[in-house]
Design a protein around this motif. Structure first.
Motif, PDB file in Angstrom:
ATOM      1  N   VAL A 237       0.830  -1.199   0.000  1.00  0.00           N
ATOM      2  CA  VAL A 237       0.000   0.000   0.000  1.00  0.00           C
ATOM      3  C   VAL A 237       0.870   1.258   0.000  1.00  0.00           C
ATOM      4  O   VAL A 237       0.508   2.272  -0.584  1.00  0.00           O
ATOM      5  CB  VAL A 237      -0.975  -0.003   1.201  1.00  0.00           C
ATOM      6  CG1 VAL A 237      -1.739   1.303   1.291  1.00  0.00           C
ATOM      7  CG2 VAL A 237      -1.938  -1.168   1.096  1.00  0.00           C
ATOM      8  N   ASN A 238       2.032   1.185   0.625  1.00  0.00           N
ATOM      9  CA  ASN A 238       2.908   2.360   0.654  1.00  0.00           C
ATOM     10  C   ASN A 238       3.458   2.691  -0.725  1.00  0.00           C
ATOM     11  O   ASN A 238       3.716   3.855  -1.020  1.00  0.00           O
ATOM     12  CB  ASN A 238       4.026   2.176   1.665  1.00  0.00           C
ATOM     13  CG  ASN A 238       3.499   2.281   3.085  1.00  0.00           C
ATOM     14  OD1 ASN A 238       2.595   3.062   3.361  1.00  0.00           O
ATOM     15  ND2 ASN A 238       4.035   1.471   3.978  1.00  0.00           N
ATOM     16  N   ALA A 239       3.641   1.681  -1.582  1.00  0.00           N
ATOM     17  CA  ALA A 239       4.074   1.954  -2.959  1.00  0.00           C
ATOM     18  C   ALA A 239       2.987   2.727  -3.695  1.00  0.00           C
ATOM     19  O   ALA A 239       3.267   3.698  -4.399  1.00  0.00           O
ATOM     20  CB  ALA A 239       4.404   0.653  -3.692  1.00  0.00           C
ATOM     21  N   LEU A 240       1.739   2.314  -3.534  1.00  0.00           N
ATOM     22  CA  LEU A 240       0.616   3.033  -4.137  1.00  0.00           C
ATOM     23  C   LEU A 240       0.544   4.453  -3.585  1.00  0.00           C
ATOM     24  O   LEU A 240       0.413   5.414  -4.339  1.00  0.00           O
ATOM     25  CB  LEU A 240      -0.696   2.299  -3.881  1.00  0.00           C
ATOM     26  CG  LEU A 240      -1.966   3.021  -4.296  1.00  0.00           C
ATOM     27  CD1 LEU A 240      -1.978   3.308  -5.797  1.00  0.00           C
ATOM     28  CD2 LEU A 240      -3.182   2.209  -3.893  1.00  0.00           C
ATOM     29  N   ARG A 241       0.653   4.582  -2.290  1.00  0.00           N
ATOM     30  CA  ARG A 241       0.617   5.913  -1.649  1.00  0.00           C
ATOM     31  C   ARG A 241       1.712   6.807  -2.227  1.00  0.00           C
ATOM     32  O   ARG A 241       1.466   7.951  -2.580  1.00  0.00           O
ATOM     33  CB  ARG A 241       0.787   5.772  -0.134  1.00  0.00           C
ATOM     34  CG  ARG A 241       0.817   7.098   0.622  1.00  0.00           C
ATOM     35  CD  ARG A 241       1.170   6.918   2.100  1.00  0.00           C
ATOM     36  NE  ARG A 241       0.365   5.922   2.767  1.00  0.00           N
ATOM     37  CZ  ARG A 241      -0.825   6.159   3.311  1.00  0.00           C
ATOM     38  NH1 ARG A 241      -1.343   7.369   3.262  1.00  0.00           N
ATOM     39  NH2 ARG A 241      -1.486   5.194   3.906  1.00  0.00           N
ATOM     40  N   HIS A 242       2.911   6.285  -2.333  1.00  0.00           N
ATOM     41  CA  HIS A 242       4.050   7.075  -2.825  1.00  0.00           C
ATOM     42  C   HIS A 242       3.836   7.496  -4.279  1.00  0.00           C
ATOM     43  O   HIS A 242       4.019   8.669  -4.623  1.00  0.00           O
ATOM     44  CB  HIS A 242       5.336   6.261  -2.676  1.00  0.00           C
ATOM     45  CG  HIS A 242       6.559   6.990  -3.106  1.00  0.00           C
ATOM     46  ND1 HIS A 242       7.084   8.057  -2.397  1.00  0.00           N
ATOM     47  CD2 HIS A 242       7.353   6.833  -4.181  1.00  0.00           C
ATOM     48  CE1 HIS A 242       8.138   8.516  -3.017  1.00  0.00           C
ATOM     49  NE2 HIS A 242       8.333   7.788  -4.104  1.00  0.00           N
ATOM     50  N   CYS A 243       3.438   6.558  -5.134  1.00  0.00           N
ATOM     51  CA  CYS A 243       3.232   6.872  -6.559  1.00  0.00           C
ATOM     52  C   CYS A 243       2.110   7.883  -6.751  1.00  0.00           C
ATOM     53  O   CYS A 243       2.243   8.838  -7.527  1.00  0.00           O
ATOM     54  CB  CYS A 243       2.948   5.602  -7.347  1.00  0.00           C
ATOM     55  SG  CYS A 243       4.363   4.496  -7.485  1.00  0.00           S
ATOM     56  N   LEU A 244       1.009   7.686  -6.047  1.00  0.00           N
ATOM     57  CA  LEU A 244      -0.123   8.601  -6.172  1.00  0.00           C
ATOM     58  C   LEU A 244       0.244   9.982  -5.634  1.00  0.00           C
ATOM     59  O   LEU A 244      -0.120  11.004  -6.217  1.00  0.00           O
ATOM     60  CB  LEU A 244      -1.348   8.038  -5.447  1.00  0.00           C
ATOM     61  CG  LEU A 244      -2.674   8.744  -5.638  1.00  0.00           C
ATOM     62  CD1 LEU A 244      -3.034   8.913  -7.115  1.00  0.00           C
ATOM     63  CD2 LEU A 244      -3.784   7.990  -4.916  1.00  0.00           C
ATOM     64  N   SER A 245       1.001  10.026  -4.565  1.00  0.00           N
ATOM     65  CA  SER A 245       1.433  11.305  -4.002  1.00  0.00           C
ATOM     66  C   SER A 245       2.347  12.055  -4.974  1.00  0.00           C
ATOM     67  O   SER A 245       2.169  13.259  -5.197  1.00  0.00           O
ATOM     68  CB  SER A 245       2.153  11.062  -2.674  1.00  0.00           C
ATOM     69  OG  SER A 245       2.548  12.280  -2.103  1.00  0.00           O
ATOM     70  N   LEU A 246       3.311  11.360  -5.572  1.00  0.00           N
ATOM     71  CA  LEU A 246       4.193  11.999  -6.553  1.00  0.00           C
ATOM     72  C   LEU A 246       3.402  12.535  -7.733  1.00  0.00           C
ATOM     73  O   LEU A 246       3.630  13.666  -8.185  1.00  0.00           O
ATOM     74  CB  LEU A 246       5.243  11.003  -7.044  1.00  0.00           C
ATOM     75  CG  LEU A 246       6.367  10.646  -6.084  1.00  0.00           C
ATOM     76  CD1 LEU A 246       7.225   9.524  -6.680  1.00  0.00           C
ATOM     77  CD2 LEU A 246       7.215  11.854  -5.754  1.00  0.00           C
ATOM     78  N   ALA A 247       2.474  11.728  -8.242  1.00  0.00           N
ATOM     79  CA  ALA A 247       1.680  12.142  -9.403  1.00  0.00           C
ATOM     80  C   ALA A 247       0.808  13.350  -9.067  1.00  0.00           C
ATOM     81  O   ALA A 247       0.717  14.299  -9.848  1.00  0.00           O
ATOM     82  CB  ALA A 247       0.824  10.982  -9.891  1.00  0.00           C
ATOM     83  N   LEU A 248       0.163  13.327  -7.902  1.00  0.00           N
ATOM     84  CA  LEU A 248      -0.711  14.437  -7.515  1.00  0.00           C
ATOM     85  C   LEU A 248       0.102  15.710  -7.280  1.00  0.00           C
ATOM     86  O   LEU A 248      -0.307  16.794  -7.715  1.00  0.00           O
ATOM     87  CB  LEU A 248      -1.519  14.063  -6.278  1.00  0.00           C
ATOM     88  CG  LEU A 248      -2.547  15.086  -5.814  1.00  0.00           C
ATOM     89  CD1 LEU A 248      -3.547  15.434  -6.918  1.00  0.00           C
ATOM     90  CD2 LEU A 248      -3.279  14.574  -4.579  1.00  0.00           C
ATOM     91  N   ASN A 249       1.243  15.601  -6.640  1.00  0.00           N
ATOM     92  CA  ASN A 249       2.088  16.782  -6.420  1.00  0.00           C
ATOM     93  C   ASN A 249       2.525  17.387  -7.742  1.00  0.00           C
ATOM     94  O   ASN A 249       2.496  18.610  -7.919  1.00  0.00           O
ATOM     95  CB  ASN A 249       3.308  16.424  -5.572  1.00  0.00           C
ATOM     96  CG  ASN A 249       2.960  16.199  -4.123  1.00  0.00           C
ATOM     97  OD1 ASN A 249       1.944  16.655  -3.632  1.00  0.00           O
ATOM     98  ND2 ASN A 249       3.811  15.462  -3.437  1.00  0.00           N
TER      99      ASN A 249
END
Length: 122
Positions: free
Chosen positions: A42-54
């Motif tokens: 789940v942390n990989a998803l969190r990290h990728c989604l956070s980078l994309a949203l930022n």
């Protein structure tokens, strides 16, 4: 969103008048491809989604985020402040159905960072 280019646009058409009104700044969250060994992280998803949203927020206006997913993935995305607004939406010409989810960019960003108001893992 709103240009009939995405799966979610197609599925929104299935909702008729019950479909939400799209606004400028509404975007679809697309597919994330991860190596099999990272798919349960789940942390990989969190990290990728956070980078994309930022990145997206730094370059354009982002209001609401939409996505189409399976019912099970819809439950996962609740952790990141997405809410299901339509379930079992059929894809025309296929034997597939989807759950449609959305979240505001601010709520999703807050949930991704673990800030106040973030959804708790279930």
């Amino acid at each position: 969103m709103g240009h009939q280019l995405t799966l979610t646009d197609t599925l929104l058409g299935q909702l008729g008048p019950a479909a939400p009104d799209l606004e400028p700044g509404d975007w679809e969250v697309g597919r994330l491809v991860l190596a099999p060994e990272h798919r349960s992280d789940v942390n990989a998803l969190r990290h990728c989604l956070s980078l994309a949203l930022n990145y997206a927020c730094a370059h354009t206006r982002i209001n609401n985020l939409y996505a189409s997913c399976t019912h099970i993935l819809g439950r996962l995305y609740r952790r990141f402040a997405f809410t299901a607004f339509a379930k079992d939406v059929p894809l025309p010409g296929a034997e597939k159905s989807y759950t449609l989810i959305r979240g505001t960019s601010h709520q999703v960003a807050r949930a991704l960072s673990g800030g106040a108001g973030a959804m708790q893992a279930q």
